[in-house]
Design a protein around this motif. Sequence first.
Motif, short mmCIF file in Angstrom:
data_model
loop_
_atom_site.label_atom_id
_atom_site.label_comp_id
_atom_site.label_asym_id
_atom_site.label_seq_id
_atom_site.Cartn_x
_atom_site.Cartn_y
_atom_site.Cartn_z
N ASP A 1 8.65 10.52 -3.40
CA ASP A 1 7.77 10.34 -4.56
C ASP A 1 6.31 10.20 -4.16
O ASP A 1 5.48 9.73 -4.94
CB ASP A 1 8.20 9.11 -5.37
CG ASP A 1 8.25 7.85 -4.54
OD1 ASP A 1 7.86 7.89 -3.34
OD2 ASP A 1 8.69 6.81 -5.07
N THR B 1 1.93 4.11 -4.19
CA THR B 1 2.22 2.79 -3.63
C THR B 1 2.40 2.93 -2.13
O THR B 1 3.10 3.84 -1.67
CB THR B 1 3.49 2.21 -4.26
OG1 THR B 1 3.30 2.07 -5.66
CG2 THR B 1 3.82 0.84 -3.67
N TYR C 1 2.86 0.87 1.86
CA TYR C 1 3.38 -0.34 2.52
C TYR C 1 2.96 -0.35 3.98
O TYR C 1 3.16 0.64 4.70
CB TYR C 1 4.91 -0.36 2.45
CG TYR C 1 5.49 -0.31 1.06
CD1 TYR C 1 5.84 -1.48 0.38
CD2 TYR C 1 5.70 0.91 0.42
CE1 TYR C 1 6.38 -1.42 -0.89
CE2 TYR C 1 6.23 0.98 -0.85
CZ TYR C 1 6.57 -0.19 -1.51
OH TYR C 1 7.11 -0.13 -2.78
N GLU D 1 14.37 0.74 3.04
CA GLU D 1 14.82 0.21 1.76
C GLU D 1 14.84 -1.31 1.77
O GLU D 1 14.48 -1.96 0.77
CB GLU D 1 16.20 0.77 1.41
CG GLU D 1 16.19 2.25 1.08
CD GLU D 1 17.44 2.71 0.36
OE1 GLU D 1 17.35 3.68 -0.45
OE2 GLU D 1 18.52 2.13 0.58
N THR E 1 10.95 -2.41 1.69
CA THR E 1 10.22 -2.12 0.46
C THR E 1 10.94 -2.63 -0.79
O THR E 1 10.36 -2.67 -1.87
CB THR E 1 10.01 -0.61 0.31
OG1 THR E 1 11.28 0.05 0.22
CG2 THR E 1 9.22 -0.05 1.49
N GLU E 2 12.21 -2.99 -0.64
CA GLU E 2 13.04 -3.45 -1.77
C GLU E 2 13.09 -2.41 -2.89
O GLU E 2 13.01 -2.74 -4.07
CB GLU E 2 12.52 -4.79 -2.31
CG GLU E 2 12.62 -5.93 -1.30
CD GLU E 2 12.21 -7.27 -1.86
OE1 GLU E 2 11.19 -7.32 -2.59
OE2 GLU E 2 12.90 -8.28 -1.59
N ARG E 3 13.23 -1.17 -2.50
CA ARG E 3 13.34 -0.09 -3.48
C ARG E 3 14.28 0.98 -2.95
O ARG E 3 14.49 1.09 -1.73
CB ARG E 3 11.97 0.52 -3.80
CG ARG E 3 11.28 1.14 -2.62
CD ARG E 3 9.81 1.47 -2.89
NE ARG E 3 9.64 2.40 -3.96
CZ ARG E 3 9.55 3.74 -3.80
NH1 ARG E 3 9.66 4.26 -2.59
NH2 ARG E 3 9.39 4.52 -4.82
N SER E 4 14.86 1.75 -3.86
CA SER E 4 15.73 2.84 -3.47
C SER E 4 14.89 4.04 -3.07
O SER E 4 13.96 4.42 -3.78
CB SER E 4 16.65 3.21 -4.64
OG SER E 4 17.44 4.32 -4.31
N ILE E 5 15.18 4.60 -1.92
CA ILE E 5 14.43 5.74 -1.41
C ILE E 5 15.38 6.93 -1.29
O ILE E 5 16.33 6.89 -0.50
CB ILE E 5 13.80 5.41 -0.04
CG1 ILE E 5 12.84 4.23 -0.17
CG2 ILE E 5 13.09 6.63 0.54
CD1 ILE E 5 12.37 3.67 1.16
N HIS F 1 4.96 8.13 -2.17
CA HIS F 1 4.63 6.83 -1.63
C HIS F 1 4.81 6.88 -0.11
O HIS F 1 5.48 7.77 0.42
CB HIS F 1 5.53 5.74 -2.22
CG HIS F 1 5.35 5.56 -3.70
ND1 HIS F 1 4.32 6.14 -4.41
CD2 HIS F 1 6.07 4.86 -4.62
CE1 HIS F 1 4.40 5.80 -5.68
NE2 HIS F 1 5.47 5.03 -5.84
N ASP G 1 -0.02 -3.88 -7.55
CA ASP G 1 1.05 -3.77 -6.56
C ASP G 1 1.03 -2.44 -5.82
O ASP G 1 2.06 -1.97 -5.33
CB ASP G 1 2.43 -3.99 -7.20
CG ASP G 1 2.64 -5.44 -7.62
OD1 ASP G 1 2.05 -6.33 -6.98
OD2 ASP G 1 3.39 -5.67 -8.59
#
Length: 320
Positions: free
Chosen positions: A87, A131, A133, A50, A53-57, A89, A165
Motif C-alpha cells: 500500500d 505511513t 515506521y 506485522e 507495525t501491528e497491522r496486516s501486511i 507504506h 499517526d
Amino acid sequence: MSSLRFITQEEYLSQMANGALLNPRKDPIFKALFTSPTKEAHDALHSFLEAATERSIKSFSLSANDAPAQYDGQRGISYDILCLFDDNHSADIEMQAFDQQYDYGKRAEYQVARLETTYLEKGSGWEEAPTVYQITVLDFPYDKDSNDIVSRYAMRTKDGRGLSDTLNIIFIDLSKVSAKEDKVESNSALENWALFLKNADNPKKKDIITRLINKEAGLMQAQKSLSSISKDMDLLIAQYRQDIYEIDRISARKGAIKQGLQQGLQQGLQQGLQQGLQQGRDEAKNEIVKNSIKIGLTISQIAQITGLSEEEVEKIKNSQ
C-alpha cells in the motif's frame, strides 16, 4: 584473506554440525537473518514487520538502502533493512548492538522524516502521505526510566491527542526481556520477537526458544533462517570483526577519557581510572570468550584471538 580465518574447514564443519548459532544481535547476522534469498528469511521478516507495525501486511519488497538526496548539502542517510509495503507504506529496520553514545531519539526522528519525504510522490496531496515506521532494535538500555521492552512514539499533544499517526518510531529494548521469559504464552508478538533475538544463540535458553517457535510460526521461520546462515563462515568472521570493532571503540573511548582526566587528577585518582580501564578491557575479553565457547571454538583458538593464555581462558570458561 583476513587474519581472523583461524578455523580450518574441517574444524568449522565439525562445529557447525553441533548446531552452534551465530548472534542475531550483530548487524551482519541480523541483516542476513531477514534478507537472505530464502523463503524462511522472507517469512520471518514478514512476521516481524506485522508484529512491529501491528497491522496486516499483504506483501512487501526490499528497497534500496540509500535515501536519495533532495537538495545539495542534505545530510546523507543509509537504511539497514528498508521495506516497501503493497500500500506504499514503508518501514526501516535497524539493529544497534553497541551504544555509540549519541541521541538515538533524534536520530530516529530524522530517519522517519526522511522515509516520509522519500515516498511522498511529487504532486500528491497531503492525504496521500504514506505511513512510515522507523523500527530500531537496541541491545542496551535506551529509556532507563521505563521497564517496557517495546516503546512506540508518534506525534501527540501533551494531553495525548494524536496528530495523524503518519510518522511512527518503535524502539525494542533487548536489555529488558528477562522479565518476559516465563510469559511466552501471554506476551505480545513483538515481545516474543525480542526474546528470540536476545536468546536465539544461547544454548542455555533452548527451552525458551522451543516455546517461542512452537507458539509463533514466524519465529519458527526465523529459527530456520538463523540455522541456515550460521553455516556461513564469512558471517562467522563478520561477527568476530564486529566484536573486535566494539572492543576497540570501548578502549578508544576510555583511553580518551583517561587522557583528558590525567592532566588534572591526582595520582591516586589516576590509578583508580587505570584499574577501571583494565576492568573494562577484561570484561570485553570475557564476553568474547563466552561467545566463542557458545559457538564451539576450542580453548586454543579462543586464546589465539583474545591474547589470553589457555589457563586464563579455561578459568573464564569455568566461571560461567
